[in-house]
Design an enzyme around this catalytic site. Structure first.
Site, PDB file in Angstrom:
ATOM      1  CB  SER A 141      -0.899   0.023   1.239  1.00 46.68           C
ATOM      2  OG  SER A 141      -1.613   1.251   1.311  1.00 46.68           O
ATOM      3  CE1 TYR A 154      -4.230  -1.602   5.221  1.00 44.38           C
ATOM      4  CE2 TYR A 154      -3.564   0.623   4.596  1.00 44.38           C
ATOM      5  CZ  TYR A 154      -3.970  -0.646   4.243  1.00 44.38           C
ATOM      6  OH  TYR A 154      -4.125  -0.970   2.921  1.00 44.38           O
TER       7      TYR A 154
END
Length: 244
Positions: A141, A154
């Site tokens: 990501s 995250y």
């Protein structure tokens, strides 16, 4: 390179990026082995791929369970005789402020994003060692590149995957290719499971404005796989051109 002999495992294959990767690679001649938790979606996807002339099998897979990944690798080898690529795509986002103390959400992201990826790597490596070749692709990501509020844990899980994968690449001596693909805003179901209502609404609004399609990530995966065996596409960042 010819994709027809490639046997490719994809986790998180029942929707979004994983589904797009499965359809794209199967259309190019790869034999895809699909893992996800939602059986009906997997069945539908396999039927679609076969109807379009591709080859696919599936197994219900929870990446939080190490043995599920072992069984998925076994399915690939039993069905097609070998394994070329594992794509660790399954992931979740539970965005919140650190001082909200959402420890259960932290643990779930660690279990899925980090441990789930490690379980996939651990299941594939014995096969790759025996074959003398293999390719690990981790869907990471841009959150692991640019740290922003609400994404601390995250982003931490994604950065951990990036670090571990780079160590593996260096250790492999060229026997295994290791690729990290870091998507930015992509139009997927990932945001639907953000528990913080305000964060979910804000993320959905931004996604509606700028998000790219899962197909764009699938194209990057196909590019990395299709390179000659002595070429390792180590890192791809792919995001909307207007994303910060």
């Amino acid at each position: 390179m010819e994709m027809k002999s490639k046997v490719v495992i994809i986790t998180g294959a029942s929707s979004g990026i994983g589904e797009a990767i499965a359809i794209t690679l199967a259309a190019k001649g790869a034999k895809v082995v699909l893992g996800a938790r939602r059986q009906e979606r997997l069945k539908t996807l396999v039927s679609q791929i076969k109807a379009d002339g591709g080859e696919a099998v599936y197994a219900v897979t929870d990446v939080k369970k190490r043995n599920d990944l072992v069984k998925l690798v076994e399915l690939a080898c039993q069905t097609y005789g070998h394994l070329d690529v594992i794509i660790n795509n399954a992931g979740i986002a539970r965005l919140s402020r650190m001082d909200d103390g959402q420890v259960e959400d932290w643990e779930e992201m660690i279990d899925v994003n980090l441990k789930g990826t490690l379980y996939g790597i651990a299941a594939a490596l014995p096969i790759f060692k025996r074959q003398g070749y293999g390719h690990i692709i981790n869907i990471i990501s841009t959150s692991g590149i640019k740290i922003v509020p609400l994404q601390g844990v995250y982003a931490g899980t994604k950065n951990a995957v990036r670090t571990i994968a780079e160590a593996l690449r260096q250790e492999s001596g060229g026997n295994y290719r290791v690729t990290g693909i870091s998507p930015g805003f992509v139009n997927t179901e990932l945001v639907d499971h953000i528990p913080d209502e305000a964060a979910r609404a804000a993320t959905k609004e931004k996604m509606a404005q700028i998000a790219i399609a899962p197909q764009d990530i699938a194209n990057a995966v196909a590019y990395a796989i299709s390179q000659p065996a002595n070429v390792d596409v180590s890192d791809i960042v792919i995001r909307p051109s207007v994303q910060d």
